[in-house]
Design a protein around this motif. Structure first.
Motif, PDB file in Angstrom:
ATOM      1  N   UNK A 151       0.832  -1.196   0.000  1.00  9.48           N
ATOM      2  CA  UNK A 151       0.000   0.000   0.000  1.00  9.48           C
ATOM      3  C   UNK A 151       0.863   1.240   0.000  1.00  9.48           C
ATOM      4  N   UNK A 152       0.204   2.352  -0.196  1.00  6.72           N
ATOM      5  CA  UNK A 152       0.880   3.643  -0.200  1.00  6.72           C
ATOM      6  C   UNK A 152       0.516   4.454   1.043  1.00  6.72           C
ATOM      7  N   UNK A 153      -0.034   3.757   2.059  1.00  2.40           N
ATOM      8  CA  UNK A 153      -0.534   4.457   3.232  1.00  2.40           C
ATOM      9  C   UNK A 153       0.514   5.268   3.963  1.00  2.40           C
ATOM     10  N   UNK A 154       1.755   4.753   4.034  1.00  2.13           N
ATOM     11  CA  UNK A 154       2.798   5.477   4.749  1.00  2.13           C
ATOM     12  C   UNK A 154       2.994   6.862   4.156  1.00  2.13           C
ATOM     13  N   UNK A 155       3.064   6.927   2.823  1.00  2.00           N
ATOM     14  CA  UNK A 155       3.298   8.229   2.194  1.00  2.00           C
ATOM     15  C   UNK A 155       2.028   9.068   2.130  1.00  2.00           C
ATOM     16  N   UNK A 156       0.868   8.428   2.159  1.00  2.00           N
ATOM     17  CA  UNK A 156      -0.365   9.202   2.316  1.00  2.00           C
ATOM     18  C   UNK A 156      -0.347   9.915   3.660  1.00  2.00           C
ATOM     19  N   UNK A 157       0.087   9.193   4.705  1.00  2.00           N
ATOM     20  CA  UNK A 157       0.169   9.804   6.029  1.00  2.00           C
ATOM     21  C   UNK A 157       1.202  10.906   6.100  1.00  2.00           C
ATOM     22  N   UNK A 158       2.349  10.699   5.484  1.00  2.00           N
ATOM     23  CA  UNK A 158       3.406  11.714   5.478  1.00  2.00           C
ATOM     24  C   UNK A 158       2.923  12.987   4.803  1.00  2.00           C
ATOM     25  N   UNK A 159       2.374  12.842   3.603  1.00  2.00           N
ATOM     26  CA  UNK A 159       1.931  14.030   2.863  1.00  2.00           C
ATOM     27  C   UNK A 159       0.707  14.650   3.520  1.00  2.00           C
ATOM     28  N   UNK A 160      -0.212  13.814   4.015  1.00  2.00           N
ATOM     29  CA  UNK A 160      -1.411  14.337   4.662  1.00  2.00           C
ATOM     30  C   UNK A 160      -1.095  15.150   5.905  1.00  2.00           C
ATOM     31  N   UNK A 161      -0.142  14.667   6.711  1.00  2.00           N
ATOM     32  CA  UNK A 161       0.266  15.420   7.901  1.00  2.00           C
ATOM     33  C   UNK A 161       0.943  16.727   7.508  1.00  2.00           C
ATOM     34  N   UNK A 162       1.802  16.660   6.506  1.00  2.00           N
ATOM     35  CA  UNK A 162       2.460  17.882   6.019  1.00  2.00           C
ATOM     36  C   UNK A 162       1.417  18.895   5.546  1.00  2.00           C
ATOM     37  N   UNK A 163       0.449  18.414   4.773  1.00  2.00           N
ATOM     38  CA  UNK A 163      -0.581  19.320   4.254  1.00  2.00           C
ATOM     39  C   UNK A 163      -1.426  19.928   5.362  1.00  2.00           C
ATOM     40  N   UNK A 164      -1.696  19.138   6.412  1.00  2.00           N
ATOM     41  CA  UNK A 164      -2.462  19.676   7.532  1.00  2.00           C
ATOM     42  C   UNK A 164      -1.723  20.802   8.236  1.00  2.00           C
ATOM     43  N   UNK A 165      -0.431  20.617   8.454  1.00  2.00           N
ATOM     44  CA  UNK A 165       0.372  21.662   9.093  1.00  2.00           C
ATOM     45  C   UNK A 165       0.536  22.868   8.174  1.00  2.00           C
ATOM     46  N   UNK A 166       0.726  22.608   6.883  1.00  2.00           N
ATOM     47  CA  UNK A 166       0.805  23.696   5.905  1.00  2.00           C
ATOM     48  C   UNK A 166      -0.463  24.537   5.947  1.00  2.00           C
ATOM     49  N   UNK A 167      -1.618  23.862   5.997  1.00  2.00           N
ATOM     50  CA  UNK A 167      -2.906  24.551   5.999  1.00  2.00           C
ATOM     51  C   UNK A 167      -3.057  25.429   7.236  1.00  2.00           C
ATOM     52  N   UNK A 168      -2.681  24.895   8.400  1.00  2.00           N
ATOM     53  CA  UNK A 168      -2.815  25.683   9.633  1.00  2.00           C
ATOM     54  C   UNK A 168      -1.936  26.932   9.577  1.00  2.00           C
ATOM     55  N   UNK A 169      -0.710  26.776   9.120  1.00  2.00           N
ATOM     56  CA  UNK A 169       0.187  27.918   9.033  1.00  2.00           C
ATOM     57  C   UNK A 169      -0.312  28.982   8.082  1.00  2.00           C
TER      58      UNK A 169
END
Length: 423
Positions: A151-169
């Motif tokens: 699966x690609x879940x690991x990188x979905x989590x990596x990018x998803x977490x990055x995007x969440x922090x990017x969005x908050x900033x």
């Protein structure tokens, strides 16, 4: 001269392989679903390594203008390019293959998205049956304890977490992060964190699989401290913290408040979600749980209208529309990853407004495409390690568990799809 380790491994497989002297041809197909996916099951270097180890395996790559690895990179590794994959025995893709492009009688690996009777793929399911395809779904490749292998879940989590922090900033004008796709690889992504100092926010991480593992990796890289649920509920901090909610910290039986993993997976409707108590404690939600319609949601839509609802950013990484995050109203795109939801009206609004009256939702459903080369290398590594040799066994339980149909009919494990698969 003694045989190489690769040749010895192949010789060990000979007892499983009919006509072992015949070349086994594996084709990497071009992705044709729109929008185009740029991931691939095997990188150029991995293809070359497999051919070096197994002299009777031949890999052929269908040319593609969209793949994250250029055709020339495969050629440079000595891999054949061809527009004609008719001679291949096994075909590896990523996303669903359009019905009209399926080659009859072949063995395919890709994410078919049919196991839940997805209406949008019923035409594909018909074609898999009618063209007598052996459909092996990556999502269904599991160990005996039902732990997923690929699966690609690991990188979905990596990018998803990055995007969440990017969005908050960006929402509150506090700091800036580059989009993951703009830096092209994980090493450069984490390098962008060097000078970023996060405010004293509280982040909830949900899920227990590879997606959650990817999120936790970003928590480490961003120096966000882990805390326990009790501390998360009771305390505020002068620095950013996160709490990982899963299992008994997230669900309990309605009758006696206990949690038993097997019971939860077989009878999720008998459980309630405990996350409601943390809605007033959370600034960002990073959601990585598996969800289906029998499972309780993290919260209900009406909860966002409560005066103590605190979340202003939700990164819905697993992205189930109207699912565990009920204000997910549809998947967003890599180019336009965030939309706002008005807390009062529950209708869509422009994102990145510096107000908590608008909840920003990141709901991209193909997150690994932002770091496609890293994600593809990770995927290919696991395919080679756990699946490649299974292909040549006549009785591989791993392969059989993942085979949805073959020879024009559903396999026994997937007969529940009969009303969906047959015209």
């Amino acid at each position: 001269m003694s045989s190489s380790p690769g040749k010895k491994r192949w010789q060990a497989l000979a007892i499983f392989v009919p006509n072992v002297t015949k070349m086994i041809r594996i084709g990497l197909i071009r992705e044709r679903k729109s929008p185009a996916d740029n991931r691939v099951a095997l990188s150029p270097r991995q293809c070359a390594e497999i051919q070096d180890k197994f002299t009777l395996i031949k890999i052929v790559v269908e040319p593609s203008p969209d793949r994250c690895y250029a055709d020339a990179e495969y050629v440079a590794e000595g891999i054949e390019l061809s527009d004609d994959l008719q001679a291949c025995d096994i075909l590896l893709g990523i996303k669903e293959v359009p019905a009209e492009n399926l080659i009859p009688g072949k063995t395919y690996f890709f994410f078919s998205h049919t196991k839940k009777k997805q209406p949008y793929n019923q035409k594909l399911m018909y074609a898999l049956i009618e063209k007598r395809i052996r459909m092996i779904d990556y999502e269904c490749l599991m160990h005996s304890d039902e732990q997923r292998i690929l699966g690609f879940g690991l990188f979905a989590g990596i990018v998803g977490a990055h995007n969440g922090l990017l969005t908050y900033g960006r929402k509150f004008g506090l700091y800036e992060l580059p989009p993951a796709y703009s830096v092209r690889n994980f090493r450069k992504l984490t390098a962008s964190y060097r000078d970023v100092k996060l405010p004293n926010i509280k982040i909830a991480v949900t899920g227990s699989g590879k997606v959650a593992a990817g999120v936790l990796e970003i928590m480490v890289q961003m120096d966000i401290e882990p805390i326990e649920p009790e501390d998360y509920f009771n305390n505020e901090y002068e620095y950013p913290v996160y709490c990982h909610f899963k299992g008994k910290s997230l669900y309990a039986r309605k009758d006696d408040l206990s949690f038993h993993r097997e019971d939860f997976h077989t009878q999720p409707e008998k459980y309630k979600c405990l996350f409601d108590q943390y809605l007033s404690k959370t600034d960002i939600l990073m959601n990585g749980i598996y969800w289906d319609r029998h499972m309780p949601r993290l919260f209900e839509k009406t909860a966002v209208q409560r005066s103590d609802f605190r979340m202003s950013v939700i990164s819905d990484i697993t992205c189930d529309i109207d699912g565990s995050v009920p204000i997910n109203i549809g998947a967003s795109t890599i180019a336009d990853p965030v939309y706002g939801i008005d807390r009062k009206t529950l209708v869509q609004a422009p994102p990145f407004q510096p107000t908590k009256d608008i909840i920003d939702v990141m709901a991209v459903d193909n997150l690994p495409n932002e770091l496609p080369r890293d994600a593809s290398q990770y995927f290919g590594q696991h395919f080679e390690k756990y699946i490649l040799e299974e292909l040549f066994k006549t009785d591989s339980e791993i392969i059989e568990r993942a085979t949805i149909c073959k020879d024009g009919k559903l396999t026994r494990r997937y007969e529940y799809l009969s009303d969906y698969a047959y015209r």
